[in-house]
Each structure stands twice: as structure tokens, then as C-alpha cells.
Scaffold this motif. Structure first.
Motif, mmCIF file in Angstrom:
data_model
loop_
_atom_site.group_PDB
_atom_site.id
_atom_site.type_symbol
_atom_site.label_atom_id
_atom_site.label_comp_id
_atom_site.label_asym_id
_atom_site.label_seq_id
_atom_site.Cartn_x
_atom_site.Cartn_y
_atom_site.Cartn_z
ATOM 1 N N UNK A 353 29.537 49.071 -41.385
ATOM 2 C CA UNK A 353 30.845 48.413 -41.521
ATOM 3 C C UNK A 353 31.379 48.683 -42.922
ATOM 4 N N UNK A 354 32.481 49.415 -42.993
ATOM 5 C CA UNK A 354 33.123 49.679 -44.273
ATOM 6 C C UNK A 354 34.013 48.482 -44.602
ATOM 7 N N UNK A 355 33.381 47.468 -45.220
ATOM 8 C CA UNK A 355 34.103 46.220 -45.500
ATOM 9 C C UNK A 355 35.036 46.430 -46.694
ATOM 10 N N UNK A 356 36.285 45.955 -46.595
ATOM 11 C CA UNK A 356 37.247 46.199 -47.687
ATOM 12 C C UNK A 356 36.864 45.543 -49.010
ATOM 13 N N UNK A 357 36.037 44.497 -48.981
ATOM 14 C CA UNK A 357 35.656 43.812 -50.216
ATOM 15 C C UNK A 357 34.187 44.021 -50.579
ATOM 16 N N UNK A 358 33.321 44.117 -49.582
ATOM 17 C CA UNK A 358 31.884 44.173 -49.839
ATOM 18 C C UNK A 358 31.317 45.585 -49.785
ATOM 19 N N UNK A 359 32.141 46.561 -49.416
ATOM 20 C CA UNK A 359 31.666 47.930 -49.347
ATOM 21 C C UNK A 359 30.987 48.240 -48.023
ATOM 22 N N UNK A 360 30.157 49.281 -48.015
ATOM 23 C CA UNK A 360 29.488 49.721 -46.793
ATOM 24 C C UNK A 360 28.322 48.787 -46.483
ATOM 25 N N UNK A 361 28.352 48.162 -45.312
ATOM 26 C CA UNK A 361 27.336 47.182 -44.945
ATOM 27 C C UNK A 361 26.436 47.723 -43.841
ATOM 28 N N UNK A 362 25.124 47.528 -44.008
ATOM 29 C CA UNK A 362 24.175 47.801 -42.940
ATOM 30 C C UNK A 362 24.275 46.695 -41.887
ATOM 31 N N UNK A 363 23.859 46.976 -40.663
ATOM 32 C CA UNK A 363 23.990 45.949 -39.605
ATOM 33 C C UNK A 363 23.200 44.685 -39.873
ATOM 34 N N UNK A 364 22.115 44.775 -40.665
ATOM 35 C CA UNK A 364 21.358 43.557 -40.973
ATOM 36 C C UNK A 364 22.231 42.507 -41.655
ATOM 37 N N UNK A 365 23.321 42.944 -42.302
ATOM 38 C CA UNK A 365 24.186 42.023 -43.019
ATOM 39 C C UNK A 365 25.133 41.269 -42.081
ATOM 40 N N UNK A 366 25.409 41.824 -40.890
ATOM 41 C CA UNK A 366 26.445 41.188 -40.070
ATOM 42 C C UNK A 366 26.099 41.005 -38.590
ATOM 43 N N UNK A 367 24.928 41.480 -38.156
ATOM 44 C CA UNK A 367 24.610 41.347 -36.732
ATOM 45 C C UNK A 367 24.379 39.892 -36.319
ATOM 46 N N UNK A 368 23.806 39.084 -37.198
ATOM 47 C CA UNK A 368 23.646 37.661 -36.865
ATOM 48 C C UNK A 368 25.006 37.009 -36.634
ATOM 49 N N UNK A 369 25.966 37.369 -37.474
ATOM 50 C CA UNK A 369 27.323 36.840 -37.302
ATOM 51 C C UNK A 369 27.918 37.340 -35.995
ATOM 52 N N UNK A 370 27.659 38.597 -35.667
ATOM 53 C CA UNK A 370 28.175 39.149 -34.413
ATOM 54 C C UNK A 370 27.556 38.439 -33.205
ATOM 55 N N UNK A 371 26.254 38.135 -33.297
ATOM 56 C CA UNK A 371 25.587 37.416 -32.205
ATOM 57 C C UNK A 371 26.165 36.013 -32.032
ATOM 58 N N UNK A 372 26.279 35.276 -33.132
ATOM 59 C CA UNK A 372 26.702 33.877 -33.049
ATOM 60 C C UNK A 372 28.166 33.742 -32.659
ATOM 61 N N UNK A 373 29.003 34.725 -32.991
ATOM 62 C CA UNK A 373 30.424 34.650 -32.651
ATOM 63 C C UNK A 373 30.744 35.300 -31.313
#
Length: 576
Positions: A353-373
Motif C-alpha cells: 500500500x503506497x500510503x500518501x502519509x506513511x509511505x510504502x506499507x507491507x500487508x502486516x501493517x494493514x491486514x488486521x484493519x482490513x479484516x476487522x473492517x
């Protein structure tokens, strides 16, 4: 003090009444004219009004009419004072709303009896309302400072008590902020009545542990807070918190059910983390929320780093919905290389994920959020579609049978009509289904073997390949593997990393390959970083490898350059 208003134009009678009332301990005020008496009644709202009937300009009847027509004075007992003895006059006054009559000359006992009777009747009428108002005020006070369902102190009370404690300047105060989540064996921990009962049970456990030493309060729907004095040193605090976690994990009996709750605790220490109750509570909340992002049944001391990471996590949650529509997601690909020929035979797709503020993110950074949402499904569909499109392009450009592998979460795998959906996506991208490999974790397959078997058979019938990812870290049995009929096993990198220095890991790797061969299942080793590891795996009969020895995951353009520069790669054994 009872206040009595006298309205009497005869000054002798007025002075006599004032003298009697003052001697009996009443507060007495007087007016010589009817209009003045009306104004005093409205200004002072006395407990009783004693009024002469016959007065110039505004007589007693006029005064009574004004008093009864004003809501602020309408209920004040009204006693007429008269020299008349005509019953007709008395009847007229009573019909207008007078409460009693006294005849001049005034006798002390008659006056005091009349006042006593009026006060008693008024008290009998108003006392129930007074009592009800007092109860209502008490209830409001309770609601303001205590949780109405568990009767525990609420956040306001906890804040007051903590601040009072800090103002006494103790050597140390530890604040523990407890958050409760999944209830075992009830996965949907959302029933309000059940939540209240669980919170109350947890508070009782804490009270048994700390007795009078800690103030325990309910500060949120699923949150408790307490503070303890004179526990100093990180090790002593950690030991105490481990005891709390142990107590919280003890099963509790509610309505005949034996339940267990997951607990996370945030810790702050006075004066290290702050000097006010507000500051400590805010930081304890942050520490608890950060602890939840790590693992259940853990605790976390507050730190600036934890606050920063939690803020980043919250930013990820808030912006994940826009990642797809704003085309911020991309795929990286890691080559899978045949261990005999050295030829690229496939690629595993990795989400970024090329985040506009946090830079390039690996899935470990956002998959939990993707699961819960719930975003994991649309994001997963996008990954499959994009990977299939890319593999179709490589096939058309290089005429190579390159298979693309995509990771599938448990929620994705549990979708109804999964095989139909996957085939539809692949065909729409122009990729034959047999060139798509779905990678699944062991627990995804073993959590519901019956459902997994059905889905896998449908995928097999459609031509889609299935791999078991991170094999060796779960609980798959030989019998289950035979029943599930997967196409490929991927040896977990934790075993590969140690094969040259740990005999047990080497034996496990050999056993996995031998078992797979017996079931006619191919094996790919993950995380291969050295020539020695690759040589060991080749000798074991491992089919292929992926890892930093050959290449790290790369953008699709770089992967395409790799294919263009060397369509048939050198064997690993001949690399220099």
C-alpha cells in the motif's frame, strides 16, 4: 424558619400579631395595605398569609383573589382575620379559597392552633413531592458518579479519586486500564446484558485481588480501571500485572455458562508518565489500545513509540477505505525458481500500500484493519484480479507457463461459491485457471475440514491450484492432507533458516518433502537465503524455492525486466 405574612391595616392588631409570632420563633413580616401585602407575598413567598378582610382600597377578598391567581403564591395557606361574625361572609371567603377564619379580638391559642393546623396540612401535601425530588436528586447524583448497571464508580468518580490521591504526593501510583474483548466460547461478545455481567464479574475478581488498596471503576462499555499505590519498579509492576491477567483469564460462571474473556492492560506510573489524573488516564488508554494491536492477554507500559504507532494504526483504519478507489494498492512479485533447472516457474504476489502519509506499507501493517473492517474481501478480489492480469501479460509476452500465487485469508476462503468467483476473475483477466495458485494457511484448512474439502474439490474441478502456506507450523495431519488433496506445500521459512545448523529443523524439512512425495504433492521452500540451503533442499528432492538468494519481492516492472533479460536462467549450482 417558618415565615408568616400579616396584612392588617389596624396597627395595634398588627403589632400584637407580630409580637406573638416572634415570641413563638416565627419569622414575621407585615403590611398595612392590601396592595403592599400582595407585593410582599410575591417577593417572599411566605409559608402562611394572615389577612384582614375589611381594609380600604384593596380589601381581603381582593388580596385572596390576587394570591390565588398567581402560580407562585397560589398554594400558600390563607387565613382571614375579621371582626365580622356573619356566616355568609365566612362562606364567601371559603368559596374564594381561604383556608381558615380567625375572629377579632385575637386569642393567642386560637392563632397558634390555626397556624399549626395549616402548616401540618401543607406539610402532608408537599412532603411526598419533597421526598420524590430528594430521591430524584440522589438518583441523578448516582448516575453522575456511578455506573447505573454495575453500580461501580464511573470515569468521573475515578478521575476525582485518582486526582485526590495524586495531590497527596505518594511515592508512586500505578494505573491499570483493562480492556476486554472476545468471550470464549461466545465469539460474538455483543449482548449488553452479558457484557454488564462479565464486567461485574471481572470487577469482583479485581476486588478480591486488591481489596481496599485499589479503586476499581467502569470507565467504558468493556473497560475497567484501577489504581494502586506504593508499587515501584518495572519488575514489581509487571509481576503484579501478570497476576491480574492470570485472574482475568480464570473462567467465570454466568447464567450457568463457563466463560473466559480476553484481556489487555495499559499501564502508566505516577510521576513517570504524568502528574495529573487526566494525563495518566489518557496515556493508560493509549497503552491499552496499543496492547490490543499486539496480542490478547498482554499488557503494555505507555511509551511515546506506542502512542506514535497507535496513531499510525488509527490513520490506517481511517484511510483504508480509500486505498482501492484512489489506486494506492500495488503488487510486488517474488520469483519461484525450479531447484534443478534454475528456471523461473512462478511468482508469488505480495500486496503493498503506497500510503500518501506513511509511505510504502507491507500487508502486516494493514491486514488486521482490513479484516476487522471487512475490506479484506474487496482488497483480496483486487489482488487476484491484478495478479491474474499480470500473469496473463507475461504468458503472452514470453510464452512461459508462469503460475502466479496469491494468498487467501480465511474470510475469503469461507465465501460461498468461491470457485465460481475465482474462475470468473481469472477468465475475465485472460488467464487459464490452472495458472493460478491459491495459498492458504494450515489453520484456514483445518478450522472447518468439511467446508474446506467441499471448496477444495470445487476449485480442483475448476482447474485452480491450491498450496498450503507456512507448512509445518500448524496441525495438519497426513490423513487430512490426503483428504484435502492440495497441490503444493510450502515449507515455512523458520525451518529453512535453520536447516544447516539445527538437526531437528533439517529432519523436519526432509520429512515434509518425503511425506509430500508420498502423496504426490510438490514442495516449495520459502526464505532461502544461501547456496548451502538451496543445495540441501535440492538433495532432499524439493521442487522449487523462493527467497533472497535469488530475489526479494519486486515491482511488476522489475519482474518483467528479469524475464526479458534472461528467459531461461542459469541453474543455481552454476552461479558464481
Amino acid at each position: 424558619m417558618t415565615k408568616i405574612l400579616i396584612i392588617e391595616d389596624d396597627l395595634t392588631t398588627q403589632k400584637l400579631l407580630l409580637k406573638i409570632l416572634q415570641e413563638e420563633g416565627f419569622e414575621a413580616i407585615a403590611a398595612s395595605k392590601g396592595q403592599t401585602g400582595i407585593q410582599l407575598a410575591r417577593a417572599h413567598e411566605p409559608d402562611i398569609i394572615i389577612c384582614d378582610v375589611m381594609m380600604p382600597e384593596v380589601n381581603g377578598y381582593d388580596v385572596l383573589n390576587e394570591i390565588r391567581s398567581d402560580t407562585s403564591t397560589a398554594d400558600i395557606p390563607f387565613i382571614f382575620l375579621t371582626a365580622l361574625s356573619d356566616h355568609q361572609d365566612r362562606r364567601h371567603g371559603m368559596e374564594m379559597g381561604a383556608d381558615d377564619y380567625l375572629t377579632k379580638p385575637i386569642k393567642r391559642t386560637e392563632l397558634l392552633n390555626a397556624i399549626s393546623v395549616r402548616l401540618a396540612k401543607r406539610s402532608a401535601m408537599t412532603q411526598p413531592y419533597i421526598d420524590e425530588m430528594r430521591r430524584a436528586a440522589q438518583n441523578l447524583a448516582t448516575m453522575a458518579y456511578y455506573d447505573p448497571l454495575t453500580h461501580l464508580p464511573n470515569r468521573i468518580t475515578f478521575h476525582h479519586r485518582l486526582q485526590a490521591c495524586l495531590e497527596r504526593q505518594p511515592d508512586s501510583v500505578v494505573v491499570l486500564y483493562l480492556g476486554f474483548d472476545e468471550l470464549v466460547p461466545i465469539p460474538n461478545f455483543s449482548d449488553p446484558t452479558l457484557i454488564h455481567q462479565v464486567i461485574q464479574a471481572m470487577a469482583q475478581q479485581l476486588a478480591r485481588l486488591f481489596g481496599q488498596d485499589g479503586c476499581i471503576a467502569r470507565v467504558g462499555e468493556r473497560e475497567l480501571c484501577l489504581f494502586v499505590q506504593d508499587v515501584s519498579g518495572r519488575s514489581a509492576i509487571a509481576e503484579m500485572t501478570h497476576q491480574v491477567l492470570a485472574v482475568m483469564q480464570e473462567p467465570c460462571s454466568i447464567d450457568g455458562h463457563c466463560l473466559q474473556v480476553q484481556t489487555n492492560i495499559g499501564l502508566v506510573v505516577f510521576p513517570e508518565h504524568g502528574n495529573t489524573a487526566s494525563e495518566l488516564l489518557e496515556k493508560a488508554t493509549i497503552a491499552m489500545q496499543y496492547s490490543k494491536t499486539q496480542a490478547p492477554n498482554q499488557f503494555q507500559f505507555y511509551s511515546d513509540k506506542a502512542e506514535q504507532l497507535l496513531a499510525e494504526q488509527q490513520l490506517i483504519y481511517n484511510t483504508l477505505n480509500y486505498a482501492l478507489e484512489r489506486q494506492q494498492l500495488c503488487l510486488y512479485f517474488q520469483p519461484q525458481v525450479h531447484l534443478i533447472t534454475g528456471r523461473i516457474i512462478g511468482a508469488e504476489a505480495f500486496l503493498r500500500w503506497q500510503h500518501p502519509e506513511l509511505g510504502l506499507l507491507n500487508p502486516q501493517r494493514f491486514l488486521d484493519a482490513a479484516e476487522s473492517t471487512g475490506m479484506i474481501v474487496p482488497i483480496g478480489d483486487w489482488v487476484i484480479q491484478t495478479a491474474c492480469q499480470q500473469a496473463a501479460l507475461w504468458r503472452s509476452l514470453y510464452q512461459l507457463p508462469i503460475r502466479v500465487a496469491v494468498n487467501l485469508s480465511m474470510r475469503q476462503f469461507m465465501q460461498p461459491n468461491l470457485a465460481h468467483k475465482i474462475v470468473e476473475i481469472a477468465e475475465r483477466a485472460g488467464l487459464p485457471p490452472e495458472f493460478l495458485m491459491l495459498e492458504l494457511k494450515e489453520n484456514t484448512l483445518t478450522s472447518n475440514v468439511e467446508f474446506a474439502t467441499i471448496n477444495l474439490r470445487q476449485l480442483e474441478a475448476a482447474g485452480v491450484r491450491v498450496a498450503v502456506d507456512n507448512f509445518g507450523t500448524g496441525f495438519s495431519s497426513l490423513r487430512q492432507l490426503r483428504r484435502l488433496r492440495v497441490n503444493l506445500l510450502k515449507i515455512d521459512r523458520s525451518f529453512v533458516h535453520q536447516v544447516m545448523i539445527n538437526e531437528d529443523d533439517a529432519a523436519i524439512a526432509k520429512a515434509i518433502v518425503a511425506m509430500a512425495h508420498a502423496l504426490q504433492i510438490k514442495v516449495v521452500a520459502e526464505g532461502v537465503e544461501t547456496e548451502e540451503q538451496a543445495q540441501f533442499l535440492r538433495q532432499c528432492g524439493c521442487y522449487a524455492m523462493q527467497g533472497y538468494l535469488y530475489s526479494e519481492p519486486m515491482p511488476q516492472a522489475n519482474f518483467q525486466e528479469l524475464l526479458t533479460s534472461d528467459r531461461r536462467l542459469l541453474t543455481l549450482s552454476s552461479k558464481t
